[in-house]
Motif scaffolding. Sequence first.
Motif, mmCIF file in Angstrom:
data_model
loop_
_atom_site.group_PDB
_atom_site.id
_atom_site.type_symbol
_atom_site.label_atom_id
_atom_site.label_comp_id
_atom_site.label_asym_id
_atom_site.label_seq_id
_atom_site.Cartn_x
_atom_site.Cartn_y
_atom_site.Cartn_z
ATOM 1 N N GLU A 148 0.679 -1.243 -0.123
ATOM 2 C CA GLU A 148 -0.014 -0.155 -0.006
ATOM 3 C C GLU A 148 0.753 1.229 0.020
ATOM 4 O O GLU A 148 0.467 2.162 -0.560
ATOM 5 N N ARG A 149 1.876 1.391 0.599
ATOM 6 C CA ARG A 149 2.997 2.217 0.637
ATOM 7 C C ARG A 149 3.346 2.512 -0.681
ATOM 8 O O ARG A 149 3.515 3.575 -1.107
ATOM 9 N N ARG B 173 2.297 1.477 -3.560
ATOM 10 C CA ARG B 173 1.033 2.191 -4.270
ATOM 11 C C ARG B 173 0.997 3.832 -4.156
ATOM 12 O O ARG B 173 0.875 4.594 -5.172
ATOM 13 N N LEU B 174 0.991 4.298 -2.912
ATOM 14 C CA LEU B 174 1.101 5.707 -2.468
ATOM 15 C C LEU B 174 1.899 6.336 -2.914
ATOM 16 O O LEU B 174 1.887 7.710 -3.676
ATOM 17 N N GLU B 175 3.172 5.742 -2.964
ATOM 18 C CA GLU B 175 4.442 6.800 -3.589
ATOM 19 C C GLU B 175 4.398 6.625 -5.062
ATOM 20 O O GLU B 175 4.521 7.703 -5.307
ATOM 21 N N LEU C 4 1.884 9.216 -5.562
ATOM 22 C CA LEU C 4 2.457 10.761 -5.490
ATOM 23 C C LEU C 4 3.463 10.947 -6.541
ATOM 24 O O LEU C 4 3.374 12.258 -6.824
ATOM 25 N N TYR D 164 0.887 14.734 5.496
ATOM 26 C CA TYR D 164 1.693 14.123 6.053
ATOM 27 C C TYR D 164 2.423 14.642 7.057
ATOM 28 O O TYR D 164 2.481 14.323 8.194
ATOM 29 N N LEU E 81 -5.008 11.946 -6.559
ATOM 30 C CA LEU E 81 -4.720 10.770 -5.775
ATOM 31 C C LEU E 81 -5.857 9.715 -5.522
ATOM 32 O O LEU E 81 -5.762 8.790 -5.599
ATOM 33 N N ARG E 82 -6.924 10.422 -5.199
ATOM 34 C CA ARG E 82 -8.091 9.616 -5.187
ATOM 35 C C ARG E 82 -8.381 8.773 -6.363
ATOM 36 O O ARG E 82 -8.721 7.620 -6.515
ATOM 37 N N LEU F 188 -5.547 6.119 -6.839
ATOM 38 C CA LEU F 188 -5.608 4.934 -5.770
ATOM 39 C C LEU F 188 -7.108 4.282 -5.933
ATOM 40 O O LEU F 188 -7.169 3.192 -5.412
#
Length: 168
Positions: free
Chosen positions: A102-103, A105-107, A110, A126, A156-157, A160
């Motif tokens: 998940e991290r 995916r977030l990176e 971003l 953050y 981002l929404r 993701l």
Amino acid sequence: MQQAGAEGFDGFVAARWSALFHLARLLCGGDRHRAEDLLQEALVKLWFAWPRIADEAPEAYLRKVLARAAARSARRRWWGERPVEQLPDLAQIGDESAAVVERSRLEAALAQLSPQQRAAVVLRYYQDLPEKQVAEALGCPLGTARSHASRGVARLRRLLAVVVEPVE
């Protein structure tokens, strides 16, 4: 710089290194090597400014330097190839925890934002900075900082929202 000032700087860097590196990594879209370079560049600038700002807000100064340097470096057209001696190992199924995935995916999400949006989102959500401090760090009006953060979160929404299917 006097010995006491140098010790204060060293203590600050030692105490805040992990958090500052993580901030730099997020500002660089997850690129560890660029984050190391970015943080190193920012710490050099902090070293020279340390006598003036040691008693005030060195972390706020460093955040501002990091955000601006990240935006400036993102405008470079070419970062060059990164040669390695060996090809990386292929990922093993089930060898990573869900949090790491998940991290990642977030990176990756971003990294797809514009540098200004990425900096605004990272600093606002953050680092949990007030909008005014985000605007100061980015060197832009408050409304522009709000716009960057809002558009960044919306993007981002969308990014993701895509469901990731496990590879079998």
